[in-house]
Design a protein around this motif. Sequence first.
Motif, PDB file in Angstrom:
ATOM      1  N   TRP A  73      48.257 -35.807  19.103  1.00 42.55           N
ATOM      2  CA  TRP A  73      48.208 -36.913  18.135  1.00 42.55           C
ATOM      3  C   TRP A  73      47.134 -36.677  17.084  1.00 42.55           C
ATOM      4  O   TRP A  73      47.394 -36.813  15.875  1.00 42.55           O
ATOM      5  CB  TRP A  73      47.953 -38.208  18.893  1.00 42.55           C
ATOM      6  N   LYS A  74      45.954 -36.289  17.495  1.00 38.40           N
ATOM      7  CA  LYS A  74      44.820 -36.192  16.604  1.00 38.40           C
ATOM      8  C   LYS A  74      44.671 -34.836  15.911  1.00 38.40           C
ATOM      9  O   LYS A  74      44.029 -34.761  14.855  1.00 38.40           O
ATOM     10  CB  LYS A  74      43.531 -36.493  17.378  1.00 38.40           C
ATOM     11  N   ASN A  75      45.254 -33.783  16.462  1.00 38.28           N
ATOM     12  CA  ASN A  75      44.940 -32.438  15.974  1.00 38.28           C
ATOM     13  C   ASN A  75      46.149 -31.594  15.589  1.00 38.28           C
ATOM     14  O   ASN A  75      45.972 -30.437  15.188  1.00 38.28           O
ATOM     15  CB  ASN A  75      44.136 -31.681  17.048  1.00 38.28           C
ATOM     16  N   ASN A  76      47.335 -32.141  15.689  1.00 38.85           N
ATOM     17  CA  ASN A  76      48.533 -31.377  15.354  1.00 38.85           C
ATOM     18  C   ASN A  76      49.368 -32.174  14.365  1.00 38.85           C
ATOM     19  O   ASN A  76      49.640 -33.359  14.584  1.00 38.85           O
ATOM     20  CB  ASN A  76      49.338 -31.083  16.623  1.00 38.85           C
ATOM     21  N   ASP A  77      49.772 -31.549  13.261  1.00 37.46           N
ATOM     22  CA  ASP A  77      50.507 -32.271  12.219  1.00 37.46           C
ATOM     23  C   ASP A  77      51.966 -31.858  12.128  1.00 37.46           C
ATOM     24  O   ASP A  77      52.603 -32.028  11.086  1.00 37.46           O
ATOM     25  CB  ASP A  77      49.825 -32.089  10.863  1.00 37.46           C
ATOM     26  N   SER A  78      52.532 -31.324  13.218  1.00 37.04           N
ATOM     27  CA  SER A  78      53.952 -30.989  13.214  1.00 37.04           C
ATOM     28  C   SER A  78      54.790 -32.220  12.926  1.00 37.04           C
ATOM     29  O   SER A  78      54.406 -33.350  13.253  1.00 37.04           O
ATOM     30  CB  SER A  78      54.359 -30.394  14.572  1.00 37.04           C
ATOM     31  N   ASP A  79      55.945 -31.996  12.338  1.00 35.18           N
ATOM     32  CA  ASP A  79      56.826 -33.111  12.027  1.00 35.18           C
ATOM     33  C   ASP A  79      57.491 -33.686  13.277  1.00 35.18           C
ATOM     34  O   ASP A  79      57.943 -34.833  13.272  1.00 35.18           O
ATOM     35  CB  ASP A  79      57.895 -32.678  11.032  1.00 35.18           C
ATOM     36  N   MET A 183      58.420 -36.876  26.400  1.00 34.02           N
ATOM     37  CA  MET A 183      59.138 -37.356  25.226  1.00 34.02           C
ATOM     38  C   MET A 183      59.044 -36.308  24.127  1.00 34.02           C
ATOM     39  O   MET A 183      58.177 -35.442  24.159  1.00 34.02           O
ATOM     40  CB  MET A 183      58.574 -38.690  24.726  1.00 34.02           C
ATOM     41  N   ILE A 184      59.938 -36.388  23.167  1.00 35.84           N
ATOM     42  CA  ILE A 184      59.840 -35.651  21.909  1.00 35.84           C
ATOM     43  C   ILE A 184      60.133 -36.663  20.816  1.00 35.84           C
ATOM     44  O   ILE A 184      61.130 -37.394  20.895  1.00 35.84           O
ATOM     45  CB  ILE A 184      60.835 -34.479  21.829  1.00 35.84           C
ATOM     46  N   MET A 185      59.257 -36.732  19.802  1.00 40.62           N
ATOM     47  CA  MET A 185      59.428 -37.730  18.749  1.00 40.62           C
ATOM     48  C   MET A 185      59.096 -37.128  17.395  1.00 40.62           C
ATOM     49  O   MET A 185      58.291 -36.197  17.309  1.00 40.62           O
ATOM     50  CB  MET A 185      58.488 -38.924  18.971  1.00 40.62           C
ATOM     51  N   ASP A 186      59.712 -37.680  16.360  1.00 38.29           N
ATOM     52  CA  ASP A 186      59.232 -37.315  15.034  1.00 38.29           C
ATOM     53  C   ASP A 186      57.816 -37.870  14.882  1.00 38.29           C
ATOM     54  O   ASP A 186      57.372 -38.730  15.638  1.00 38.29           O
ATOM     55  CB  ASP A 186      60.173 -37.809  13.933  1.00 38.29           C
ATOM     56  N   ARG A 187      57.082 -37.340  13.924  1.00 38.94           N
ATOM     57  CA  ARG A 187      55.664 -37.660  13.825  1.00 38.94           C
ATOM     58  C   ARG A 187      55.420 -39.153  13.634  1.00 38.94           C
ATOM     59  O   ARG A 187      54.450 -39.709  14.164  1.00 38.94           O
ATOM     60  CB  ARG A 187      55.025 -36.873  12.676  1.00 38.94           C
ATOM     61  N   GLU A 188      56.279 -39.818  12.890  1.00 34.92           N
ATOM     62  CA  GLU A 188      56.089 -41.245  12.644  1.00 34.92           C
ATOM     63  C   GLU A 188      56.114 -42.035  13.947  1.00 34.92           C
ATOM     64  O   GLU A 188      55.244 -42.875  14.208  1.00 34.92           O
ATOM     65  CB  GLU A 188      57.162 -41.765  11.683  1.00 34.92           C
ATOM     66  N   HIS A 189      57.133 -41.783  14.775  1.00 36.73           N
ATOM     67  CA  HIS A 189      57.219 -42.482  16.050  1.00 36.73           C
ATOM     68  C   HIS A 189      56.101 -42.050  16.993  1.00 36.73           C
ATOM     69  O   HIS A 189      55.495 -42.886  17.679  1.00 36.73           O
ATOM     70  CB  HIS A 189      58.575 -42.218  16.703  1.00 36.73           C
ATOM     71  N   PHE A 190      55.824 -40.760  17.058  1.00 32.97           N
ATOM     72  CA  PHE A 190      54.799 -40.229  17.955  1.00 32.97           C
ATOM     73  C   PHE A 190      53.445 -40.859  17.657  1.00 32.97           C
ATOM     74  O   PHE A 190      52.757 -41.348  18.553  1.00 32.97           O
ATOM     75  CB  PHE A 190      54.735 -38.706  17.794  1.00 32.97           C
ATOM     76  N   TYR A 193      53.357 -44.624  18.498  1.00 30.42           N
ATOM     77  CA  TYR A 193      53.250 -44.868  19.939  1.00 30.42           C
ATOM     78  C   TYR A 193      51.833 -44.624  20.438  1.00 30.42           C
ATOM     79  O   TYR A 193      51.263 -45.454  21.162  1.00 30.42           O
ATOM     80  CB  TYR A 193      54.236 -43.984  20.693  1.00 30.42           C
ATOM     81  N   CYS A 194      51.231 -43.504  20.051  1.00 31.23           N
ATOM     82  CA  CYS A 194      49.871 -43.191  20.505  1.00 31.23           C
ATOM     83  C   CYS A 194      48.862 -44.229  20.018  1.00 31.23           C
ATOM     84  O   CYS A 194      47.954 -44.627  20.761  1.00 31.23           O
ATOM     85  CB  CYS A 194      49.467 -41.802  20.036  1.00 31.23           C
ATOM     86  N   ALA A 195      49.016 -44.673  18.773  1.00 34.09           N
ATOM     87  CA  ALA A 195      48.099 -45.680  18.220  1.00 34.09           C
ATOM     88  C   ALA A 195      48.210 -46.993  18.978  1.00 34.09           C
ATOM     89  O   ALA A 195      47.231 -47.761  19.054  1.00 34.09           O
ATOM     90  CB  ALA A 195      48.397 -45.895  16.735  1.00 34.09           C
TER      91      ALA A 195
END
Length: 274
Positions: A73-79, A183-190, A193-195
């Motif tokens: 969440w904090k260190n990876n910017d994959s889509d 899970m696998i999510m696009d960055r927006e959902h990921f 969820y973490c936030a």
Amino acid sequence: MARAEELPNKGITIGIAMHKPAPIPHGRTYLPIHVGAAIHPDVLTEIQQDNTGDNISELNPYYCELTALYWLWKNNDSDYKGLVHYRRLFATRSFFKGRGRHGDRLDRVIDDAELAQMLDKHSVIMPTKRYYVIETIHSHYVHTMYAEQVEVAETVLEHMAPQYMPEWKRLMKRRSSRFFNMMIMDREHFDAYCAWLFPILTEIARRLPPDQYEAFHARYPGRISEMLLNVWINHNNIKFGELPTVYTESINWWKKGTSFLKAKFLKKRYTGSF
């Protein structure tokens, strides 16, 4: 959602939570992550450590694989971002692949091409359900773990996110759910969820410090999060695709089954993983 042919450029990272050496699947999407690296820095020195950048690595004895989730969440910017385990991974939907007499269980793991096809249709992927049959989600937890853990989780959820309580109540009465924090999510959902998840877990752990339990039961925040993932998905009406899972090591089904029955009928809590 990404088109399959766009995936190599868009980027996807599936973190594999690891705390000891183990075979890992082939594929450019997979990133082995050493969880708890802040505590055991010399165990897996050749892979990504979860104690770099913004991290909660020191909480691994309580949060389990979630320290890898937080790191992503904090260190990876994959889509697209996801989480699996070194022993349990998302599997192919093909019945025959990897099932030959000499098949390796890793051959059952979904490959990049099939995953791209899934992400062409779904922005979120979840594991298929598992069923308790004779237990509800709530009764199974209080029989196998400590009841106060799920009780405090419910109190905190009602305080911090009361709009999610109907889904929590429904989940507690169900006899099936999606487990493993996979899970696998696009960055927006990921990221959303973490936030939502981590502040809730922080408050749960503040009210019920995990270090009061012995090691196996101290991991309760990681277990509670398995429930919370289902609550978040259902409350927000997230449309998702499903994939089966594959466990790459042998399971002692006799021990697992008898422990399940002893917990329900003899009130004997679990003392370790299977």
